[in-house]
Design an enzyme around this catalytic site. Structure first.
Site, PDB file in Angstrom:
ATOM      1  N   CYS A  54       0.831  -1.203   0.000  1.00  0.00           N
ATOM      2  CA  CYS A  54       0.000   0.000   0.000  1.00  0.00           C
ATOM      3  C   CYS A  54       0.868   1.256   0.000  1.00  0.00           C
ATOM      4  O   CYS A  54       1.894   1.315   0.682  1.00  0.00           O
ATOM      5  CB  CYS A  54      -0.925  -0.005   1.222  1.00  0.00           C
ATOM      6  SG  CYS A  54      -2.068   1.409   1.251  1.00  0.00           S
ATOM      7  N   CYS A  58       0.247   4.987   6.930  1.00  0.00           N
ATOM      8  CA  CYS A  58      -0.382   4.794   8.239  1.00  0.00           C
ATOM      9  C   CYS A  58       0.648   4.193   9.198  1.00  0.00           C
ATOM     10  O   CYS A  58       1.203   3.121   8.932  1.00  0.00           O
ATOM     11  CB  CYS A  58      -1.589   3.868   8.129  1.00  0.00           C
ATOM     12  SG  CYS A  58      -2.785   4.392   6.863  1.00  0.00           S
ATOM     13  N   CYS A  61       0.435   0.415  10.345  1.00  0.00           N
ATOM     14  CA  CYS A  61       0.037  -0.639   9.411  1.00  0.00           C
ATOM     15  C   CYS A  61       1.211  -1.422   8.823  1.00  0.00           C
ATOM     16  O   CYS A  61       2.106  -0.833   8.196  1.00  0.00           O
ATOM     17  CB  CYS A  61      -0.799  -0.044   8.275  1.00  0.00           C
ATOM     18  SG  CYS A  61      -1.451  -1.318   7.166  1.00  0.00           S
ATOM     19  N   CYS A  98     -15.954  -9.631   6.083  1.00  0.00           N
ATOM     20  CA  CYS A  98     -15.364  -8.361   5.663  1.00  0.00           C
ATOM     21  C   CYS A  98     -14.133  -8.642   4.816  1.00  0.00           C
ATOM     22  O   CYS A  98     -13.265  -9.417   5.220  1.00  0.00           O
ATOM     23  CB  CYS A  98     -14.992  -7.508   6.869  1.00  0.00           C
ATOM     24  SG  CYS A  98     -14.470  -5.842   6.409  1.00  0.00           S
ATOM     25  N   CYS A 130     -19.097  -7.056   3.950  1.00  0.00           N
ATOM     26  CA  CYS A 130     -18.487  -5.768   4.256  1.00  0.00           C
ATOM     27  C   CYS A 130     -17.183  -5.667   3.473  1.00  0.00           C
ATOM     28  O   CYS A 130     -16.527  -6.675   3.231  1.00  0.00           O
ATOM     29  CB  CYS A 130     -18.211  -5.667   5.759  1.00  0.00           C
ATOM     30  SG  CYS A 130     -17.344  -4.154   6.269  1.00  0.00           S
ATOM     31  N   CYS A 190     -19.459   1.320   8.823  1.00  0.00           N
ATOM     32  CA  CYS A 190     -18.652   0.742   9.887  1.00  0.00           C
ATOM     33  C   CYS A 190     -17.453   1.668  10.072  1.00  0.00           C
ATOM     34  O   CYS A 190     -16.596   1.753   9.187  1.00  0.00           O
ATOM     35  CB  CYS A 190     -18.213  -0.672   9.508  1.00  0.00           C
ATOM     36  SG  CYS A 190     -17.119  -1.460  10.713  1.00  0.00           S
ATOM     37  N   ARG A 262     -17.972  -2.775  18.234  1.00  0.00           N
ATOM     38  CA  ARG A 262     -17.210  -3.980  17.943  1.00  0.00           C
ATOM     39  C   ARG A 262     -15.888  -4.010  18.717  1.00  0.00           C
ATOM     40  O   ARG A 262     -15.082  -3.089  18.607  1.00  0.00           O
ATOM     41  CB  ARG A 262     -16.917  -4.066  16.436  1.00  0.00           C
ATOM     42  CG  ARG A 262     -16.369  -5.420  15.996  1.00  0.00           C
ATOM     43  CD  ARG A 262     -15.952  -5.398  14.532  1.00  0.00           C
ATOM     44  NE  ARG A 262     -16.927  -4.856  13.626  1.00  0.00           N
ATOM     45  CZ  ARG A 262     -17.983  -5.525  13.138  1.00  0.00           C
ATOM     46  NH1 ARG A 262     -18.192  -6.762  13.507  1.00  0.00           N
ATOM     47  NH2 ARG A 262     -18.803  -4.947  12.300  1.00  0.00           N
TER      48      ARG A 262
END
Length: 333
Positions: A54, A58, A61, A98, A130, A190, A262
């Protein structure tokens, strides 16, 4: 029935967050019982359909291309493997699947076409679908909705004030615009955050204010504990105290009484007793299965044993209606 408000102030949220712990849990548990079947927990399974590489930065991550975290880059997972993973998750008790792709944003290309096919296939298994694919335009959100997508995950991560410390490759408004596009397509939202990034309590309160002041509360609010990964800038962050997680879950439950809160990443570090406190505080959903994208997670069998011990039951899929027919949360059960 608890009144649903969209005008919470930081001062009000701070007062709730700092309530003596047992009083806070009691209040949250009371709200939970007034608005939902408190013994019913939604089980979701999360799989990585496109891993690593990616372009975002972040700080937490392991899938960011710029960090050396040992995560191998994998191309798009074949549809038959996704269906097999969905069937395994459903057999384990999950009612929602998801699918996550390590993208900065969705692009209108063949990979997105493949995701659309995956959404249709999993939807046909009678599971809520999701996706978390990064930023999304209005037309892309509509394509996902037309394919039967039930929910879209796009976390705020932290407060608007703290955001640039964690991510510099996109803005907070980019996040909020994606949530708007998801809403316009009538897909359920979400969106939550991560605790333990080095944020202040004020940052946590600010993030909860943003979520609770949206025109409609997210149907699902994930509260994640940071899982520090070697090679990322946040690798040396200390483990989040369980009581911080309990306070976040309880506060979210009180100010967003009809959302599903959650208990997400970080459960492998929690004992059954600690997780029980989170359920007492208003958590009504978990991720189950051995992995959350690339980080470890308790197995289905472990979770089912915990459910039996605590008297919890898995929530059935589509309890509030099918895609594009979801009842307003103000009347949701």
């Amino acid at each position: 029935m608890t009144e649903v408000r969209y005008d919470w102030t930081k001062e009000e949220i701070a007062e709730i967050y700092h309530t003596p712990l047992l009083d806070l849990v009691y209040r949250a548990a009371t709200v939970h019982r007034e608005n939902k079947d408190y013994a019913e927990v939604q089980i979701s399974s999360l799989i990585s359909i496109k891993t690593g590489g990616c372009s975002e930065d972040c700080a937490y991550c392991p899938q960011a291309a710029r960090y050396n975290t040992g995560v191998d880059v994998h191309a798009m997972m074949p549809k038959d493997e996704v269906i097999a993973a969905a069937e395994k998750a459903k057999a384990g008790g999950a009612s929602r699947l998801c699918m996550g792709a390590a993208w900065r944003e969705v692009r209108d290309n063949r990979d997105f076409d493949k995701v659309i096919d995956m959404v249709k296939a999993v939807n046909s298994l009678d599971m809520e679908v999701c996706c978390t694919l990064g930023m999304l335009t209005e037309s892309q959100a509509q394509r996902l909705a037309d394919a039967g997508l039930y929910a879209y995950n796009h976390n705020l991560d932290t407060s608007e004030e703290d955001y640039k410390r964690i991510i510099t490759t996109r803005t907070y408004d980019d996040r909020l615009n994606t949530l708007k596009n998801v809403r316009k397509a009538k897909i359920t939202v979400c969106s939550g955050g991560i605790v333990g990034l080095g944020e202040t309590v004020e940052d946590r309160i600010s993030m909860l204010k943003t979520l609770s002041n949206l025109p409609k509360h997210p149907e699902s609010v994930p509260i994640n504990a940071l899982v520090p990964i070697a090679g990322t800038p946040l690798a040396d962050q200390p483990r989040v105290p369980i009581w911080d997680m309990v306070r976040m879950i309880a506060t979210a439950r009180i100010i967003m009484p009809r959302s599903i809160v959650r208990l997400s990443a970080g459960r492998t570090e929690m004992s059954t007793v600690e997780q029980a406190f989170c359920f007492m505080a208003g958590a009504s959903s978990i991720f189950a299965g051995e992995k959350l994208l690339t980080t470890p997670n308790p197995s289905f069998d472990t979770d089912m044993a915990m459910f039996e011990l605590l008297g919890l039951t898995p929530r059935k899929a589509f309890k509030n209606g099918r895609p594009n027919e979801v009842k307003e949360m103000e009347t949701a059960g």
